[in-house]
Scaffold this active site. Sequence first.
Site, PDB file in Angstrom:
ATOM      1  N   GLN A  29     -22.627  -5.481   9.286  1.00 45.15           N
ATOM      2  CA  GLN A  29     -21.215  -5.886   9.409  1.00 45.15           C
ATOM      3  C   GLN A  29     -20.455  -5.564   8.120  1.00 45.15           C
ATOM      4  O   GLN A  29     -20.984  -5.765   7.030  1.00 45.15           O
ATOM      5  CB  GLN A  29     -21.124  -7.383   9.699  1.00 45.15           C
ATOM      6  CG  GLN A  29     -21.633  -7.775  11.073  1.00 45.15           C
ATOM      7  CD  GLN A  29     -20.624  -7.535  12.191  1.00 45.15           C
ATOM      8  OE1 GLN A  29     -19.591  -6.909  12.005  1.00 45.15           O
ATOM      9  NE2 GLN A  29     -20.932  -8.024  13.374  1.00 45.15           N
ATOM     10  N   CYS A  65     -16.759  -7.565  19.766  1.00 46.47           N
ATOM     11  CA  CYS A  65     -15.801  -6.902  18.863  1.00 46.47           C
ATOM     12  C   CYS A  65     -14.635  -6.309  19.653  1.00 46.47           C
ATOM     13  O   CYS A  65     -13.803  -5.610  19.085  1.00 46.47           O
ATOM     14  CB  CYS A  65     -16.499  -5.822  18.037  1.00 46.47           C
ATOM     15  SG  CYS A  65     -17.238  -4.509  19.027  1.00 46.47           S
ATOM     16  N   CYS A 108      -1.624   6.366   6.626  1.00 45.96           N
ATOM     17  CA  CYS A 108      -3.032   6.099   6.915  1.00 45.96           C
ATOM     18  C   CYS A 108      -3.150   5.284   8.204  1.00 45.96           C
ATOM     19  O   CYS A 108      -2.358   4.391   8.457  1.00 45.96           O
ATOM     20  CB  CYS A 108      -3.629   5.319   5.744  1.00 45.96           C
ATOM     21  SG  CYS A 108      -5.297   4.724   6.041  1.00 45.96           S
ATOM     22  N   CYS A 110      -4.848   0.279   8.300  1.00 46.47           N
ATOM     23  CA  CYS A 110      -4.340  -1.097   8.411  1.00 46.47           C
ATOM     24  C   CYS A 110      -3.037  -1.116   9.202  1.00 46.47           C
ATOM     25  O   CYS A 110      -1.989  -0.768   8.684  1.00 46.47           O
ATOM     26  CB  CYS A 110      -4.090  -1.683   7.021  1.00 46.47           C
ATOM     27  SG  CYS A 110      -5.565  -1.776   6.014  1.00 46.47           S
ATOM     28  N   CYS A 160      -6.908   1.394  -2.525  1.00 46.15           N
ATOM     29  CA  CYS A 160      -6.927   0.833  -1.167  1.00 46.15           C
ATOM     30  C   CYS A 160      -7.158  -0.662  -1.280  1.00 46.15           C
ATOM     31  O   CYS A 160      -8.068  -1.106  -1.987  1.00 46.15           O
ATOM     32  CB  CYS A 160      -8.027   1.487  -0.331  1.00 46.15           C
ATOM     33  SG  CYS A 160      -8.197   0.761   1.312  1.00 46.15           S
ATOM     34  N   ASP A 214     -24.617  -9.189  21.336  1.00 46.75           N
ATOM     35  CA  ASP A 214     -23.629  -8.682  20.377  1.00 46.75           C
ATOM     36  C   ASP A 214     -23.472  -7.182  20.639  1.00 46.75           C
ATOM     37  O   ASP A 214     -23.911  -6.348  19.848  1.00 46.75           O
ATOM     38  CB  ASP A 214     -24.104  -8.956  18.944  1.00 46.75           C
ATOM     39  CG  ASP A 214     -23.069  -8.540  17.894  1.00 46.75           C
ATOM     40  OD1 ASP A 214     -21.946  -8.169  18.291  1.00 46.75           O
ATOM     41  OD2 ASP A 214     -23.388  -8.577  16.691  1.00 46.75           O
ATOM     42  N   CYS A 241       0.831  -1.207   0.000  1.00 49.25           N
ATOM     43  CA  CYS A 241       0.000   0.000   0.000  1.00 49.25           C
ATOM     44  C   CYS A 241       0.867   1.260   0.000  1.00 49.25           C
ATOM     45  O   CYS A 241       1.785   1.383   0.808  1.00 49.25           O
ATOM     46  CB  CYS A 241      -0.914   0.012   1.218  1.00 49.25           C
ATOM     47  SG  CYS A 241      -1.889   1.508   1.368  1.00 49.25           S
ATOM     48  N   GLU A 266     -32.922  -3.276  20.341  1.00 48.77           N
ATOM     49  CA  GLU A 266     -31.906  -2.363  19.808  1.00 48.77           C
ATOM     50  C   GLU A 266     -32.341  -0.930  20.112  1.00 48.77           C
ATOM     51  O   GLU A 266     -33.525  -0.594  19.988  1.00 48.77           O
ATOM     52  CB  GLU A 266     -31.787  -2.581  18.289  1.00 48.77           C
ATOM     53  CG  GLU A 266     -30.993  -1.555  17.532  1.00 48.77           C
ATOM     54  CD  GLU A 266     -29.538  -1.513  17.957  1.00 48.77           C
ATOM     55  OE1 GLU A 266     -29.085  -0.410  18.304  1.00 48.77           O
ATOM     56  OE2 GLU A 266     -28.867  -2.563  17.940  1.00 48.77           O
TER      57      GLU A 266
END
EC number: 2.1.1.190
Length: 450
Positions: A283, A408, A79, A82, A160, A381, A73, A333
């Site tokens: 997601q 997560c 950036c 990543c 990207c 979740d 990249c 939710e």
Amino acid sequence: MSVEKNKFYEMTITDIGTNGEGVGKINDFVVFVPEAITGDQLEVKILKVKKNLAYGKIEKILSPSPRRSEVTCEVATKCGGCQLQHMSYEAQLEWKQSKVYNALTRIGGLKDIEVLPTLGMEAPAHYRNKAQYPIRKENGKVQIGFYMSRTHKVVDWSTCGIQDKRCEQIIEIVRNFLEVNNISIYDEETHKGLVRHLMIKTGFYTGEVMVCLVVNGNELPHSDKLLEALHAVEGLTSVLLNINKAKTNVILGHEVKVLEGRDYIIDTIGDLKFKISALSFFQVNPEQTKVLYDKALEYAELEGSETVWDAYCGIGTISLFLAQKAKKVYGVEIVAPAIENARENAALNDIHNAEFFVGKAEEVIPEQYANGLTADTIVVDPPRKGCDQALLETLVKMNPKKIVYVSCDPATLGRDLGYLDQQGYKVEKVQPVDMFPHTTHCETVVKLVK
């Protein structure tokens, strides 16, 4: 003996920290080095020294680790997206497995647990179906890209490796439109200027594309010219304006105007279809979402007679997966439009045994439990901050046979599992899933049994 700022030292990296940085010692002093990997022998420059540790940067790689990977990249070091590109994919998966294990044992205090090998992708590239690009103006040129790590300075880019390839074409069209028509660009300092962000959502399996410009106003001048240029994008389904006049870092406002097409796109996970609106959460890695949800369904071990609660259900993705095997599913939710989407998605898939509530999971579930609504299995979740304590206490009172926890964030997962373990819920299986290759983020599915 410590280390000194601005001096150069040779060191070997022996570990990787929770944020993906290399860790080693110089004169028994712990030093953190970004973009370094276990096994690297380096010359580093010390940038900052604290009481017990220091931060350095790679000056020269004296001997690279066998687990080091070539970074292709062009904006990798600028950036903030990543953080693990310099690590081979196999090494990334192993590191995520150990990150989850460390969080569960150190933060959760869990003993005798096994964390299974991380489930990775066959081809970990161009996997994202959503991108939110800040737009800024520097030296008279429109910049569209991602924020530089720990700053609000935009890194302009042309390609990207993790976004849908059509994003590159859309960025060029939008940049050209803004420059040619001299559209004003938002300035964070003064709160002046019109265009703030560009959001792109893509249907991974259907090919549908949503383009949404976030504006500090009610209209977009010359929008007909933008629409005409965007017609070159394959799969274009939805062009939207999101109105956000607030002086805030929050990207999206609550009001959405349709410039062309529908106000949503459709994508599938397995056999199920989902409507994805500008404001709804879906997601970002559809291929691995199927892996994640299949694992959650496997851990729920449903036989068809169960009542299931799905806390933090979003647009009903996990709920509808569960509804295919359960007697009844209740989803909750806090985001009202997401629940609207969840009900639409149930109808879209001809599913009639799922019911959805708007509100905080930690308020709605205790309330419904007080009204006599129990559950055999509960799936949670939660967002990054983990489960609310009131919700965890209610889960324990409801006494389900199984809890399936989709997380997560390994740190808050460790904390919550520690509490549930003390309340008599045994962790049976822990499965990390790599939803975000080349980044430090990791999803985990956990099966807990009473």
